[in-house]
Write a protein that holds these residues in place. Structure first.
Motif, PDB file in Angstrom:
ATOM      1  N   ALA A 288     -28.113 -10.014 -34.918  1.00 14.79           N
ATOM      2  CA  ALA A 288     -26.836  -9.732 -34.243  1.00 14.79           C
ATOM      3  C   ALA A 288     -26.958  -8.498 -33.360  1.00 14.79           C
ATOM      4  O   ALA A 288     -26.424  -8.464 -32.243  1.00 14.79           O
ATOM      5  N   ALA A 289     -27.668  -7.476 -33.846  1.00 15.33           N
ATOM      6  CA  ALA A 289     -27.854  -6.258 -33.051  1.00 15.33           C
ATOM      7  C   ALA A 289     -28.670  -6.560 -31.799  1.00 15.33           C
ATOM      8  O   ALA A 289     -28.359  -6.055 -30.710  1.00 15.33           O
ATOM      9  N   GLN A 290     -29.700  -7.385 -31.936  1.00 10.62           N
ATOM     10  CA  GLN A 290     -30.526  -7.731 -30.776  1.00 10.62           C
ATOM     11  C   GLN A 290     -29.709  -8.511 -29.747  1.00 10.62           C
ATOM     12  O   GLN A 290     -29.782  -8.241 -28.547  1.00 10.62           O
ATOM     13  N   THR A 291     -28.908  -9.451 -30.222  1.00  7.37           N
ATOM     14  CA  THR A 291     -28.057 -10.233 -29.318  1.00  7.37           C
ATOM     15  C   THR A 291     -27.056  -9.331 -28.603  1.00  7.37           C
ATOM     16  O   THR A 291     -26.846  -9.450 -27.390  1.00  7.37           O
ATOM     17  N   ALA A 292     -26.444  -8.420 -29.348  1.00  7.83           N
ATOM     18  CA  ALA A 292     -25.474  -7.501 -28.743  1.00  7.83           C
ATOM     19  C   ALA A 292     -26.152  -6.597 -27.723  1.00  7.83           C
ATOM     20  O   ALA A 292     -25.596  -6.326 -26.646  1.00  7.83           O
ATOM     21  N   TYR A 293     -27.369  -6.145 -28.031  1.00  2.62           N
ATOM     22  CA  TYR A 293     -28.111  -5.291 -27.096  1.00  2.62           C
ATOM     23  C   TYR A 293     -28.420  -6.054 -25.804  1.00  2.62           C
ATOM     24  O   TYR A 293     -28.257  -5.531 -24.693  1.00  2.62           O
ATOM     25  N   GLU A 294     -28.895  -7.303 -25.973  1.00  2.00           N
ATOM     26  CA  GLU A 294     -29.222  -8.112 -24.802  1.00  2.00           C
ATOM     27  C   GLU A 294     -27.981  -8.369 -23.945  1.00  2.00           C
ATOM     28  O   GLU A 294     -28.054  -8.357 -22.714  1.00  2.00           O
ATOM     29  N   THR A 295     -26.851  -8.600 -24.586  1.00  2.00           N
ATOM     30  CA  THR A 295     -25.609  -8.808 -23.857  1.00  2.00           C
ATOM     31  C   THR A 295     -25.206  -7.534 -23.105  1.00  2.00           C
ATOM     32  O   THR A 295     -24.803  -7.589 -21.942  1.00  2.00           O
ATOM     33  N   ALA A 296     -25.341  -6.399 -23.773  1.00  2.00           N
ATOM     34  CA  ALA A 296     -24.934  -5.126 -23.159  1.00  2.00           C
ATOM     35  C   ALA A 296     -25.803  -4.763 -21.972  1.00  2.00           C
ATOM     36  O   ALA A 296     -25.336  -4.123 -21.023  1.00  2.00           O
TER      37      ALA A 296
ATOM     38  N   TYR B 100     -12.274  -1.787 -13.849  1.00  2.00           N
ATOM     39  CA  TYR B 100     -11.565  -2.662 -14.790  1.00  2.00           C
ATOM     40  C   TYR B 100     -12.484  -3.680 -15.469  1.00  2.00           C
ATOM     41  O   TYR B 100     -12.078  -4.390 -16.367  1.00  2.00           O
ATOM     42  N   ASP B 101     -13.709  -3.740 -15.015  1.00  2.00           N
ATOM     43  CA  ASP B 101     -14.693  -4.673 -15.570  1.00  2.00           C
ATOM     44  C   ASP B 101     -15.375  -3.973 -16.745  1.00  2.00           C
ATOM     45  O   ASP B 101     -16.298  -3.179 -16.558  1.00  2.00           O
ATOM     46  N   THR B 102     -14.919  -4.270 -17.947  1.00  2.00           N
ATOM     47  CA  THR B 102     -15.381  -3.528 -19.131  1.00  2.00           C
ATOM     48  C   THR B 102     -16.259  -4.353 -20.067  1.00  2.00           C
ATOM     49  O   THR B 102     -16.567  -3.905 -21.165  1.00  2.00           O
ATOM     50  N   LEU B 103     -16.679  -5.536 -19.661  1.00  2.00           N
ATOM     51  CA  LEU B 103     -17.471  -6.377 -20.549  1.00  2.00           C
ATOM     52  C   LEU B 103     -18.754  -5.684 -21.002  1.00  2.00           C
ATOM     53  O   LEU B 103     -19.093  -5.687 -22.186  1.00  2.00           O
ATOM     54  N   GLY B 104     -19.460  -5.059 -20.070  1.00  2.00           N
ATOM     55  CA  GLY B 104     -20.692  -4.354 -20.419  1.00  2.00           C
ATOM     56  C   GLY B 104     -20.441  -3.197 -21.362  1.00  2.00           C
ATOM     57  O   GLY B 104     -21.200  -2.973 -22.314  1.00  2.00           O
ATOM     58  N   LEU B 105     -19.366  -2.448 -21.118  1.00  2.00           N
ATOM     59  CA  LEU B 105     -19.009  -1.325 -21.982  1.00  2.00           C
ATOM     60  C   LEU B 105     -18.664  -1.810 -23.385  1.00  2.00           C
ATOM     61  O   LEU B 105     -19.129  -1.253 -24.391  1.00  2.00           O
ATOM     62  N   GLU B 106     -17.874  -2.872 -23.461  1.00  2.00           N
ATOM     63  CA  GLU B 106     -17.508  -3.430 -24.767  1.00  2.00           C
ATOM     64  C   GLU B 106     -18.741  -3.939 -25.506  1.00  2.00           C
ATOM     65  O   GLU B 106     -18.888  -3.736 -26.710  1.00  2.00           O
TER      66      GLU B 106
END
Length: 160
Positions: free
Chosen positions: A24-32, A43-49
């Motif tokens: 899960a951490a690897q997936t979240a890192y790759e997404t970020a 207003y585009d906060t997807l990367g921050l989230e």
């Protein structure tokens, strides 16, 4: 119930939980860090989230690693009637309504549950009010704790 078998199940569960958390951490890192998640405006906060999620997942991985290490280093001793309940004890408790439960006193991994032949065993630590109250008690002793203003009483029915 065998406390060595329970300890082994706890370690297996922690290893499995660690594997899931690491993925899960690897997936979240790759997404970020994915190029499509770079902010195009304020207003585009997807990367921050996603980065917050990655940080939280990384923290969870470290917590599970710590719990696993502490539980792996736990030396199990046979119940000593002179010392009473101590770290690594497996014990049965009965509440005032006659409900029984099995607990394993460990240095970490509080709340983790394993199933031993259909009987759930919950890990508690000395940091909890119940875990702290149980240290040094003996089979047949009563333990009383106050949680959120409510008094709870338990009888120690069995210690291994």
């Amino acid at each position: 119930m065998n406390k060595h078998a329970v300890h082994h199940l706890i370690l297996e569960k922690l290893v499995a939980d660690l594997d899931v958390a690491q993925r899960a951490a690897q997936t979240a890192y790759e997404t970020a860090t994915h190029e499509e998640n770079i902010a195009e405006n304020k207003y585009d906060t997807l990367g921050l989230e996603a980065s917050y999620l990655a940080a939280g997942q990384a923290k969870r991985v470290e917590e599970i690693k710590q719990a696993l290490t502490l539980c792996q280093n736990l030396s199990l001793r046979a119940y000593d009637e002179q010392r009473g309940i101590e770290m690594g004890s497996l014990l049965g408790l009965e509440d005032e309504q006659g409900r029984q439960q099995w607990l394993f006193l460990a240095p970490d991994a509080a709340g983790l549950k394993v199933d031993v032949v259909g009987q759930p065993v919950t890990v508690i630590t000395p940091r909890s009010p119940l875990g702290n109250s149980l240290l040094g008690k003996f089979e047949g002793d009563d333990v009383e704790i106050v949680v959120a203003g409510a008094r709870q009483q338990f009888a120690v029915t069995e210690v291994k």
